[in-house]
Design a protein around this motif. Sequence first.
Motif, PDB file in Angstrom:
ATOM      1  N   PHE A 140      47.205  33.820  29.671  1.00 15.01           N
ATOM      2  CA  PHE A 140      48.571  33.974  30.212  1.00 15.01           C
ATOM      3  C   PHE A 140      48.823  32.069  30.783  1.00 15.01           C
ATOM      4  O   PHE A 140      49.955  32.028  31.818  1.00 15.01           O
ATOM      5  CB  PHE A 140      48.965  35.186  31.379  1.00 15.01           C
ATOM      6  N   GLY A 141      48.148  31.394  30.840  1.00 15.44           N
ATOM      7  CA  GLY A 141      47.761  30.529  32.277  1.00 15.44           C
ATOM      8  C   GLY A 141      47.220  30.590  33.043  1.00 15.44           C
ATOM      9  O   GLY A 141      47.464  28.927  34.032  1.00 15.44           O
ATOM     10  N   VAL A 142      46.823  31.190  33.233  1.00 18.83           N
ATOM     11  CA  VAL A 142      46.136  30.737  34.721  1.00 18.83           C
ATOM     12  C   VAL A 142      44.694  30.810  34.739  1.00 18.83           C
ATOM     13  O   VAL A 142      43.686  31.779  33.895  1.00 18.83           O
ATOM     14  CB  VAL A 142      46.141  32.554  35.727  1.00 18.83           C
ATOM     15  N   ASP A 190      42.977  28.580  36.669  1.00 16.42           N
ATOM     16  CA  ASP A 190      41.773  27.750  37.558  1.00 16.42           C
ATOM     17  C   ASP A 190      40.781  27.977  38.252  1.00 16.42           C
ATOM     18  O   ASP A 190      40.017  29.668  37.670  1.00 16.42           O
ATOM     19  CB  ASP A 190      43.380  27.177  38.841  1.00 16.42           C
ATOM     20  N   GLN A 191      40.119  27.361  38.823  1.00 15.94           N
ATOM     21  CA  GLN A 191      38.237  27.304  38.924  1.00 15.94           C
ATOM     22  C   GLN A 191      38.815  28.893  40.571  1.00 15.94           C
ATOM     23  O   GLN A 191      38.008  29.655  40.088  1.00 15.94           O
ATOM     24  CB  GLN A 191      37.591  26.175  38.982  1.00 15.94           C
ATOM     25  N   GLN A 192      39.168  28.936  40.927  1.00 13.90           N
ATOM     26  CA  GLN A 192      39.592  29.481  42.190  1.00 13.90           C
ATOM     27  C   GLN A 192      39.839  30.915  41.467  1.00 13.90           C
ATOM     28  O   GLN A 192      38.986  31.610  42.102  1.00 13.90           O
ATOM     29  CB  GLN A 192      40.641  28.921  42.957  1.00 13.90           C
ATOM     30  N   THR A 193      40.557  30.986  40.705  1.00 13.35           N
ATOM     31  CA  THR A 193      41.264  32.154  40.608  1.00 13.35           C
ATOM     32  C   THR A 193      39.707  33.501  39.649  1.00 13.35           C
ATOM     33  O   THR A 193      39.147  34.772  40.289  1.00 13.35           O
ATOM     34  CB  THR A 193      42.035  32.316  39.424  1.00 13.35           C
ATOM     35  N   THR A 194      39.401  32.553  38.350  1.00 14.32           N
ATOM     36  CA  THR A 194      37.960  32.567  38.060  1.00 14.32           C
ATOM     37  C   THR A 194      36.568  33.335  39.159  1.00 14.32           C
ATOM     38  O   THR A 194      36.211  34.321  38.987  1.00 14.32           O
ATOM     39  CB  THR A 194      37.569  31.264  37.701  1.00 14.32           C
ATOM     40  N   GLN A 195      36.698  32.286  40.115  1.00 20.92           N
ATOM     41  CA  GLN A 195      35.321  32.361  40.795  1.00 20.92           C
ATOM     42  C   GLN A 195      35.754  33.446  41.632  1.00 20.92           C
ATOM     43  O   GLN A 195      34.932  34.397  42.155  1.00 20.92           O
ATOM     44  CB  GLN A 195      35.208  31.255  41.590  1.00 20.92           C
ATOM     45  N   LYS A 196      37.139  33.727  42.068  1.00 22.27           N
ATOM     46  CA  LYS A 196      37.642  35.232  42.602  1.00 22.27           C
ATOM     47  C   LYS A 196      37.349  36.239  41.940  1.00 22.27           C
ATOM     48  O   LYS A 196      36.867  36.990  42.340  1.00 22.27           O
ATOM     49  CB  LYS A 196      38.506  34.687  43.760  1.00 22.27           C
ATOM     50  N   LEU A 197      38.063  36.118  41.284  1.00 17.35           N
ATOM     51  CA  LEU A 197      37.699  37.189  39.849  1.00 17.35           C
ATOM     52  C   LEU A 197      36.303  37.877  40.021  1.00 17.35           C
ATOM     53  O   LEU A 197      35.870  39.248  40.469  1.00 17.35           O
ATOM     54  CB  LEU A 197      37.992  37.449  38.913  1.00 17.35           C
ATOM     55  N   ILE A 198      35.202  36.942  39.787  1.00 17.82           N
ATOM     56  CA  ILE A 198      33.698  37.368  39.497  1.00 17.82           C
ATOM     57  C   ILE A 198      33.356  37.557  41.173  1.00 17.82           C
ATOM     58  O   ILE A 198      32.715  38.811  41.029  1.00 17.82           O
ATOM     59  CB  ILE A 198      32.923  36.035  39.116  1.00 17.82           C
ATOM     60  N   ARG A 199      33.210  37.279  42.073  1.00 19.22           N
ATOM     61  CA  ARG A 199      33.161  37.252  43.342  1.00 19.22           C
ATOM     62  C   ARG A 199      33.449  38.773  43.628  1.00 19.22           C
ATOM     63  O   ARG A 199      32.477  39.740  44.398  1.00 19.22           O
ATOM     64  CB  ARG A 199      33.462  36.203  44.382  1.00 19.22           C
ATOM     65  N   ASP A 200      34.728  38.824  43.474  1.00 22.21           N
ATOM     66  CA  ASP A 200      35.527  40.446  43.958  1.00 22.21           C
ATOM     67  C   ASP A 200      34.620  41.321  43.323  1.00 22.21           C
ATOM     68  O   ASP A 200      34.630  42.533  43.780  1.00 22.21           O
ATOM     69  CB  ASP A 200      37.078  40.591  44.232  1.00 22.21           C
ATOM     70  N   GLU A 235      43.690  46.951  36.455  1.00 21.28           N
ATOM     71  CA  GLU A 235      44.233  46.165  37.692  1.00 21.28           C
ATOM     72  C   GLU A 235      44.656  44.917  37.949  1.00 21.28           C
ATOM     73  O   GLU A 235      45.815  44.641  39.141  1.00 21.28           O
ATOM     74  CB  GLU A 235      44.381  47.805  38.114  1.00 21.28           C
ATOM     75  N   TYR A 236      43.160  44.837  38.764  1.00 24.87           N
ATOM     76  CA  TYR A 236      42.982  43.368  38.956  1.00 24.87           C
ATOM     77  C   TYR A 236      43.554  42.333  38.107  1.00 24.87           C
ATOM     78  O   TYR A 236      43.953  41.653  39.203  1.00 24.87           O
ATOM     79  CB  TYR A 236      41.230  43.208  39.122  1.00 24.87           C
ATOM     80  N   VAL A 237      43.832  42.207  37.245  1.00 28.26           N
ATOM     81  CA  VAL A 237      44.522  40.793  36.526  1.00 28.26           C
ATOM     82  C   VAL A 237      45.837  41.211  36.317  1.00 28.26           C
ATOM     83  O   VAL A 237      46.369  40.530  36.718  1.00 28.26           O
ATOM     84  CB  VAL A 237      44.028  41.145  34.862  1.00 28.26           C
ATOM     85  N   GLU A 238      46.678  42.766  36.793  1.00 22.90           N
ATOM     86  CA  GLU A 238      47.935  42.706  36.214  1.00 22.90           C
ATOM     87  C   GLU A 238      47.952  42.550  38.240  1.00 22.90           C
ATOM     88  O   GLU A 238      48.950  41.164  38.169  1.00 22.90           O
ATOM     89  CB  GLU A 238      47.803  44.076  36.362  1.00 22.90           C
ATOM     90  N   ASN A 239      47.577  42.493  38.744  1.00 21.53           N
ATOM     91  CA  ASN A 239      47.451  41.930  40.812  1.00 21.53           C
ATOM     92  C   ASN A 239      47.820  40.393  40.049  1.00 21.53           C
ATOM     93  O   ASN A 239      48.208  39.902  40.976  1.00 21.53           O
ATOM     94  CB  ASN A 239      47.046  42.358  41.616  1.00 21.53           C
ATOM     95  N   ARG A 253      51.228  39.194  38.749  1.00 21.61           N
ATOM     96  CA  ARG A 253      52.183  39.104  39.003  1.00 21.61           C
ATOM     97  C   ARG A 253      52.381  38.241  40.734  1.00 21.61           C
ATOM     98  O   ARG A 253      53.101  37.628  41.112  1.00 21.61           O
ATOM     99  CB  ARG A 253      51.926  40.165  40.537  1.00 21.61           C
ATOM    100  N   GLU A 254      51.058  37.523  40.858  1.00 21.60           N
ATOM    101  CA  GLU A 254      50.362  36.792  42.290  1.00 21.60           C
ATOM    102  C   GLU A 254      50.696  35.367  41.715  1.00 21.60           C
ATOM    103  O   GLU A 254      51.440  34.819  42.194  1.00 21.60           O
ATOM    104  CB  GLU A 254      49.303  36.817  42.799  1.00 21.60           C
ATOM    105  N   ASN A 255      50.743  35.073  40.598  1.00 25.74           N
ATOM    106  CA  ASN A 255      51.390  34.624  39.329  1.00 25.74           C
ATOM    107  C   ASN A 255      52.386  34.096  38.741  1.00 25.74           C
ATOM    108  O   ASN A 255      52.753  32.665  38.568  1.00 25.74           O
ATOM    109  CB  ASN A 255      49.621  34.081  39.283  1.00 25.74           C
TER     110      ASN A 255
END
Length: 134
Positions: free
Chosen positions: A70-72, A74-84, A122-126, A129-131
């Motif tokens: 989907f073109g998302v 960025d490192q911040q999003t990837t790290q947040k997904l893993i951290r969460d 659900e997490y990826v869908e959110n 949507r945010e992006n």
Amino acid sequence: MSKYLERAHEIRAIETPHHNCAQSVLMSFTQSLQLDDETAYKISVAFGAGMKSGITCGVIVGGLMVLGLFGVDDQQTTQKLIRDFKDRHSQMLDCADLLRANTEAGGQRKPHCDVLVYEMVEYVENILRENSKI
């Protein structure tokens, strides 16, 4: 229930062929990606069961595949997904550790993996949507 989560439930209910966790997450989004299920199945076949070696859980890999497509990316999003994910699962990221903890808690494998798939969809869908990607 969103169409992506509904699709995840459909995929997880299919017994033959088996869909691993990475496939289940990726294939939940194929219609929006204009990607056919067979190609998605083949792309993600080696990423189930922690890349077939018990390492990083397939739902994480599948989720990252979807975000990238989907073109998302960025490192911040990837790290947040893993951290969460780790924060929700006792700091565990590896398939073998997640399955071991589930077994020790008296859980069965398929329901455990189903929940992880639904959670990631659900997490990826959110995130999408945010992006403004869906």
